[in-house]
Scaffold this active site. Structure first.
Site, PDB file in Angstrom:
ATOM      1  CE  LYS A 101      -3.902   1.812   2.713  1.00  0.00           C
ATOM      2  NZ  LYS A 101      -4.719   1.515   3.906  1.00  0.00           N
ATOM      3  NE  ARG A 105      -4.515  -3.663   3.115  1.00  0.00           N
ATOM      4  CZ  ARG A 105      -5.352  -2.660   2.841  1.00  0.00           C
ATOM      5  NH1 ARG A 105      -5.737  -1.838   3.798  1.00  0.00           N
ATOM      6  NH2 ARG A 105      -5.806  -2.470   1.633  1.00  0.00           N
ATOM      7  NE  ARG A 125     -10.820  -3.427  -1.072  1.00  0.00           N
ATOM      8  CZ  ARG A 125     -10.109  -2.661  -0.243  1.00  0.00           C
ATOM      9  NH1 ARG A 125     -10.724  -1.771   0.500  1.00  0.00           N
ATOM     10  NH2 ARG A 125      -8.808  -2.784  -0.166  1.00  0.00           N
ATOM     11  CG  ASP A 181     -14.588   2.199  -0.408  1.00  0.00           C
ATOM     12  OD1 ASP A 181     -15.642   2.731  -0.036  1.00  0.00           O
ATOM     13  OD2 ASP A 181     -13.478   2.734  -0.316  1.00  0.00           O
TER      14      ASP A 181
HETATM   15  P1  AMP Z   1      -9.441   4.920   1.309  1.00  0.00           P
HETATM   16  O1  AMP Z   1      -9.812   6.253   1.833  1.00  0.00           O
HETATM   17  O2  AMP Z   1      -8.029   4.525   1.607  1.00  0.00           O
HETATM   18  O3  AMP Z   1     -10.405   3.846   1.660  1.00  0.00           O
HETATM   19  O4  AMP Z   1      -9.468   5.082  -0.272  1.00  0.00           O
HETATM   20  C1  AMP Z   1     -10.623   5.360  -1.022  1.00  0.00           C
HETATM   21  C2  AMP Z   1     -10.291   5.245  -2.482  1.00  0.00           C
HETATM   22  O5  AMP Z   1      -9.356   6.249  -2.869  1.00  0.00           O
HETATM   23  C3  AMP Z   1      -9.648   3.927  -2.885  1.00  0.00           C
HETATM   24  O6  AMP Z   1     -10.063   3.632  -4.191  1.00  0.00           O
HETATM   25  C4  AMP Z   1      -8.185   4.259  -2.838  1.00  0.00           C
HETATM   26  O7  AMP Z   1      -7.405   3.380  -3.615  1.00  0.00           O
HETATM   27  C5  AMP Z   1      -8.173   5.672  -3.379  1.00  0.00           C
HETATM   28  N1  AMP Z   1      -7.003   6.426  -2.903  1.00  0.00           N
HETATM   29  C6  AMP Z   1      -6.784   6.885  -1.674  1.00  0.00           C
HETATM   30  N2  AMP Z   1      -5.611   7.542  -1.597  1.00  0.00           N
HETATM   31  C7  AMP Z   1      -5.058   7.489  -2.821  1.00  0.00           C
HETATM   32  C8  AMP Z   1      -3.838   7.983  -3.400  1.00  0.00           C
HETATM   33  N3  AMP Z   1      -2.955   8.654  -2.670  1.00  0.00           N
HETATM   34  N4  AMP Z   1      -3.616   7.728  -4.697  1.00  0.00           N
HETATM   35  C9  AMP Z   1      -4.503   7.049  -5.434  1.00  0.00           C
HETATM   36  N5  AMP Z   1      -5.661   6.569  -4.957  1.00  0.00           N
HETATM   37  C10 AMP Z   1      -5.949   6.783  -3.669  1.00  0.00           C
HETATM   38 MG    MG Z   2     -10.173   1.930   1.364  1.00  0.00          MG
END
Ligand code: AMP
Ligand code: MG
Length: 501
Positions: free
Chosen positions: A120, A183, A190, A259
């Site tokens: 990640k 991870r 999901r 998700d």
């Molecule tokens: P999360 O908030 O980690 O659950 O992410 C929500 C969505 O945003 C998921 O599809 C992640 O893969 C995407 N995402 C979060 N941070 C990034 C990032 N820095 N670059 C690309 N995608 C991101």
């Molecule tokens: Mg997420």
């Protein structure tokens, strides 16, 4: 990107991959090779976990910086981003996918269980949208600490295999050091993975995914007369149980979007998560949760809401007759409430030393929680000190001291002693059983924040290490770490937790 011969050699087969998800239909995922970083440095390698996974621990430790940063992709890996959709704070997004996580592949661990290994923060994937595919070091450390603490607390969770610093900056509201966390999960499927296929009207794909999930996570269902209904019920059961366990340790996930809800029943995606200090059912830590959607006491209802979204995706598989499918789904979703209530009450009763059943038990539990709330008593310490009080009323002092008005807990203690008097176990055994479910140590938010500050500002990982050491045995008193049991002083309090994405 191509790997140099040296990098390839460095990563030669320390992991015996067996990648089943990559063999699923092409639109379930997209190839995503990690983007190399300039100066990776391994700050943490979880050797016991690596051993459990059956990995070549020596090789990984030697080449950890290269492998766990994504600079060297080990032989046999099939790096990909998984496609998924999701309801984010109630709003449906039909395509999210792994934007900053790359599944290297799967291994069969030493217990015969299939586990995902994922990087990640290792760079962009086809699902990155406007994101940079990177993670800041702070959230990497937070996820490492909290996911491993969930494990030692005995709660189903993804694990942390390694953490690296990339040597490169990431740009958020300010410039931060970058990191990558490796991870490990039972799988990364999901609710949103099902939603992705349902939103495309891909019933064939849904069936493939559901069969895959049954095979991988719920093999006991195979051959069931209505396997997809059984799957729905089984996922609901694990989710109800999981959220009950979160509540029993005062955990707030922070971003319970669909998700971020794993079909396996593991806790996943440790963003702006935190544990309660003072008991407050309305508590929210996350800076992005402005409406308080994911407050501590809202989590059970959100769990049910997420299960309803999951059920919707399964409708075409539940019954050829649409109305019958809806009836079946509704009945299953209605079962979530009683399931949650049973797990929660069993868990909370164990926390106060009750193992038999009596009518007033729920009131007794709620009476304690109300007194804690009124008096801003620390959640973890109240239950831990109650273990001492179970041994003898001579030990009531430290418990009473946690209450702004100690007299407020006295009436409850009387009723509790009357009730525990009818339990078959001796006081000493009751106290021991209580200590096995009421942790002395949780990853307190201010401690995590201090560890992140020291790491980010001074490159000092000693607080991170110490916190991991304490949390390895959360149910033991560990007098030398007594300070870690304490709630924050007013000056140490963390008011908002940023997910730092
Ligand atoms: P999360 O908030 O980690 O659950 O992410 C929500 C969505 O945003 C998921 O599809 C992640 O893969 C995407 N995402 C979060 N941070 C990034 C990032 N820095 N670059 C690309 N995608 C991101
Ligand atoms: Mg997420």
């Amino acid at each position: 990107m191509t790997l140099s011969a040296r990098e390839k050699a460095a990563g030669a087969a320390p992991i015996a991959f067996d990648n089943s998800y990559a063999r699923l239909p092409a639109h379930f995922h997209a190839a995503a090779v990690p983007t190399p970083v300039s100066e990776p440095w391994l700050i943490k390698f979880n050797r016991p976990l690596a051993e459990e996974l059956g990995l070549d621990t020596d090789a990984l430790e030697r080449n950890g910086a290269a492998i766990f940063s994504g600079n060297a992709v080990p032989e046999g890996a099939n790096p990909l981003g998984m496609a998924y959709a999701g309801h984010q704070f109630g709003q449906f997004v039909p395509l999210l996918g792994d934007g900053r996580a790359i599944l290297l592949g799967e291994v069969i661990d030493t217990h015969g269980r299939r586990r995902d290994i994922q990087l990640k923060g290792a760079g962009k994937t086809p699902y990155s949208r406007r994101g940079d595919g990177r993670a800041a070091l702070g959230p990497v450390l937070r996820e490492y600490i909290v996911s491993e603490a969930m494990f030692t607390l005995g709660i189903p969770t993804t694990r942390a295999l390694a953490a690296v610093v990339t040597g490169e900056p990431v740009y958020r509201d300010r410039v931060l050091p970058g990191g990558v966390i490796t991870r490990v999960a039972a799988s990364h499927i999901r609710v949103g993975t099902f939603q992705f296929l349902a939103a495309r009207g891909d019933n064939e794909g849904l069936k493939v995914l559901a069969d895959y999930v049954i095979d991988r996570h719920y093999p006991e269902i195979k051959g069931h007369e209505r396997p997809y209904l059984a799957l729905l019920e089984a996922v609901i059961e694990r989710q109800a149980s999981l959220i009950a366990r979160w509540l029993c340790v005062g955990f707030i996930h922070g971003v319970m979007n669909t998700d971020n809800c794993a079909i396996s029943g593991e806790t996943i995606d440790f963003g702006p998560c935190a544990f309660l200090d003072a008991y407050d059912p309305a508590k929210v830590f996350s800076s992005i949760d402005r409406g308080g959607r994911y407050a501590y006491a809202s989590q059970p209802a959100i769990g049910q809401w997420n299960m309803a979204r999951f059920a919707e995706t399964l409708l075409p598989l539940l019954d050829p007759e649409a109305s019958e499918a809806v009836n079946l789904a509704n009945d299953a979703i209605a079962g979530y409430g009683p399931r949650f209530q049973t797990h929660w009450l069993t868990g909370m009763k164990a926390k106060i030393g009750l193992h038999t059943e009596e009518d007033g038990d729920l009131d007794l539990v709620q009476g304690l929680l109300s007194a804690m709330h009124r008096n801003e008593a620390d959640f973890t310490l109240t239950f831990r000190k109650l273990c001492d009080a179970a041994e003898s009323s001579a030990h009531d002092g430290p418990l009473r001291d946690l209450f702004a008005n100690p007299a407020d807990i006295d009436a409850w203690l009387l009723a509790w002693r009357e009730r525990t008097g009818r339990e078959p176990l001796s006081d000493a055994l009751t106290a021991a059983a209580m200590r096995a479910v009421n942790p002395a140590f949780i990853p307190r938010n201010h401690r995590i924040e201090q560890a992140i500050r020291a790491a980010e500002d001074d490159g000092d990982f000693s607080l991170f290490e110490a916190l991991n050491d304490v949390l390895a045995k959360p149910y033991e008193d560990q007098p030398k770490f007594a300070a870690y049991a304490a709630p924050p002083a007013p000056s140490e309090e963390v008011l908002k937790t940023f997910c730092g994405t």
